[in-house]
Design a protein around this motif. Structure first.
Motif: not given
Length: 704
Positions: A39-44
């Motif tokens: 829930d705290t991870t941003v994938n880009f």
């Protein structure tokens, strides 16, 4: 802010055997990325191309069969539509919250035919259509001046163009140093990604001085590290970012960046670089012209502030396999091609005389690269003159390779397309410092291995350069004397030489040109310079006389004796103008007609004559023989007096092989030099003759 590096799947762009199915795996999230998707991870992801130079059309190598549309085809330049399709695919990849597409400069300028002819308007358009998000400024963006950069180019670009190390005087608008883009996932987690753009510090040497007047270029690595530190110091007052990416329009080496920089997308030097070992940052450089695209997939934990990175590199052929061409971009490219074909008919110059390539026998122009030609010489002179005007640096010599000249120029109107057909390869122009010895060695390298198919590859030379050679001498010892503006070349002196990147990179086997020091690629495509020269120069005429003449002497050079001077390469193989040759030694002069038969060989032997001349009675020690023709040829041949008449024949001009005790002394010293590893000091007749002359003069002085 801490950065952890997680090793991911990394593919070399040169793994040509990779299959399409294997490549698809690289676009799906790896197990590591999926495990990190909390829930705290941003994938880009962030993709990059560099040094596009307006190569908007796809280029396909048809392979050994030469037939397009077969299995032998390989896409070597992706073209704008395929690049745009690949960007779309990366944006849509599963598990990605956002994608940023970047370039590292030189998007325009030094461009391919279609884009160059249309002032790069179609390139600016397709870069917007493919969704470029941010770019570094390249040196080519300065080609038409800073006002053009911040005006036409920037105003027609839907993304920031960054130049952190560019300082402008007089209060003019400056380029942004960095750009921060925020990516937010569906849960509201966000990551701030900073891009710092810089350009090579040698930009001032690569463009016209007037284009960058009042502009300075700082060290790009130092500037990047300074800004990266500010963006990573937890001081909101000077800006903060979670991930820092350098868009560097310059080549790079390990250790130039601090750990505050996560990824470097480099450019300018047209090489591939893929570094993913050791400490940060990852360094990626993607050749040029859309031949490669790199993509780095990031996972950023907003709670721990850890970032993991997985890079991948795609070749143009892989992109063409994976991605559907972007329809809107393809339509823009197709329209530009049609418009360029029409614009290509524009007349750019008018010529009173025709310029042609070399011929072999009756095969016609272009069949012989081993002979001097009016067109090859014209291009060499054009490059010397253009670079001198463009840079303000005095150019001593221009050189051109015969294989780079692919069509003739007929008298009359010259269209843009006709000029482009003469030089279709799109090499950049360079200049650099070479010693006289390097130039002499390059001349020797015209004679190549006959087994390789072409025994001689003639260099075109600028109008101020001439040389004589002995066709009977061994490899590496043929050149007798070379002159610039009538002054003999000094092997130990430095000269500024103008040529293409192809030659300076030892193309066609001219390895001596790789010795150039302080070399500068000015970023101007050769045909652009050629057209500028044709359109701006009044009364463009061929060099009517030859730049080089083959000379060998039968007999002893002794006062009162008659020698036979055998000559070759006295005419051009197309439309020869010389009919008579004259040889002079002191006050003695003799002439003979020239056999203008165009011979069926590739050694430049057409235009032969034999001249008998009596050495003047007052000839003593050393002197010079001159060879001229009624077309304007003039070359010099240094002579050394033989000890006495003998039965030997075939003496080499300027050589001491038959020169009695002087020859023995020089031969002994040359042998000693060879034993000491200094044999190159005596390579070529020029330096050997100079040494002999000095020895002979000193002996004559002592005996007088």
């Amino acid at each position: 802010m801490s950065h952890s590096r997680r090793r991911g799947q990394f593919r070399s762009a040169l793994t040509a055997a990779a299959t399409a199915s294997a490549l698809v795996v690289c676009l799906a999230p790896s197990a590591a990325a999926q495990d990190h998707s909390t829930d705290t991870t941003v994938n880009f992801s962030v993709s990059n191309i560099t040094d596009f130079h307006g190569h908007i059309e796809q280029v396909v190598d048809t392979g050994d069969d030469g037939v397009p549309g077969t299995a032998d085809d390989t896409v070597t330049e992706a073209g704008a539509a395929t690049i745009a399709g690949m960007v779309d695919r990366l944006r849509a990849a599963e598990g990605i919250d956002g994608h940023i597409h970047t370039t590292s400069g030189d998007n325009v300028g030094g461009s391919a035919f279609t884009s160059a002819l249309l002032d790069d308007e179609p390139t600016l358009e397709v870069l917007n259509e493919m969704g470029v998000d941010v770019s570094a400024v390249g040196n080519h963006e300065f080609d038409q001046g800073y006002e053009d950069l911040i005006g036409r180019i920037s105003e027609n670009s839907d993304y920031p163009i960054l130049g952190a190390n560019v300082t402008v005087e007089d209060g003019r608008e400056e380029l942004d140093a960095y750009d921060i883009q925020t990516i937010t996932d569906e849960a509201g987690n966000s990551v701030d990604v900073a891009f710092i753009g810089t350009v090579t510090q040698s930009t001032a040497d690569k463009v016209s001085p007037s284009a960058v007047e009042g502009i300075t270029f700082a060290n790009p690595w130092e500037v990047t590290n300074r800004i990266a530190a500010e963006l990573s110091d937890d001081d909101e007052g000077n800006g903060e970012a979670d991930v820092v990416i350098a868009l560097l329009h310059e080549g790079t080496e390990p250790g130039q960046f601090t750990e505050d920089v996560d990824v470097v997308f480099a450019g300018d030097t047209h090489v591939q670089d893929s570094e993913w070992e050791g400490e940060q940052p990852i360094v990626l450089q993607n050749l040029e012209y859309g031949k490669l695209m790199s993509n780095v997939r990031f996972s950023f934990d907003t709670e721990t502030e850890e970032v993991s990175m997985e890079p991948a590199v795609y070749t143009a052929d892989e992109m063409a396999t994976l991605a559907e061409p972007h329809a809107e971009v393809q339509a823009t490219v197709d329209a530009a091609v049609v418009k360029a074909e029409s614009a290509g008919a524009e007349v750019v110059a008018e010529l009173e005389h025709s310029f042609t390539r070399g011929a072999r026998g009756e095969e016609g122009p272009g069949s012989n690269r081993g002979v001097e030609s009016t067109l090859n010489n014209l291009i060499a002179e054009a490059q010397r003159s253009y670079l001198e005007d463009f840079t303000g640096v005095e150019m001593d010599l221009g050189l051109m390779n015969a294989g780079g000249v692919r069509a003739d120029l007929a008298a009359g109107d010259v269209t843009y397309k006709e000029a482009f057909d003469v030089q279709p390869f799109g090499n950049d122009l360079m200049y650099g410092t070479l010693t006289g010895a390097d130039i002499l060695t390059a001349l020797e390298q015209q004679w190549q291995d006959p087994a390789a198919g072409r025994p001689r590859l003639a260099l075109g030379v600028s109008d101020n350069f001439s040389y004589s050679y002995d066709p009977t001498a061994p490899d590496g010892e043929r050149v007798i004397q070379a002159t610039i503006d009538g002054v003999p070349l000094d092997p130990n002196a430095d000269y500024q030489v103008a040529a293409s990147t192809f030659l300076f990179e030892s193309g066609d086997g001219f390895t001596a040109l790789q010795n150039a020091r302080n070399s500068q690629n000015v970023g101007v495509v050769d045909v652009t310079a050629f057209i500028d020269y044709l359109s701006s120069t009044e009364n463009v005429e061929p060099r009517w006389g030859q730049s080089d003449v083959g000379v060998s002497i039968d007999g002893d050079v002794v006062a009162g004796e008659t020698v036979t001077v055998d000559l070759e390469s006295l005419i051009y193989t197309i439309d020869p103008t010389a009919t008579q040759v004259t040889v002079r030694i002191g006050d003695a002069e003799a002439s003979a007609p020239i056999d203008v038969t165009v011979l069926d060989d590739e050694y430049g032997t057409s235009g032969r004559a034999s001249v008998d001349i009596t050495v003047p009675e007052d000839f003593s020690g050393a002197g010079e023989m001159t060879v001229t023709t009624d077309a304007g040829t003039e070359v010099g041949v240094p002579l050394v007096e033989s000890e006495a008449p003998s039965d030997n024949s075939g003496s080499t001009p300027g050589s001491s092989a038959e020169a009695g005790p002087i020859g023995a002394v020089v031969a002994a010293i040359a042998a000693l030099a060879g034993a000491l590893g200094l044999a190159n000091v005596f390579s070529g007749g020029q330096l050997l003759a100079d040494f002999q002359d000095t020895v002979q003069r000193e002996i004559n002085r002592l005996l007088s």
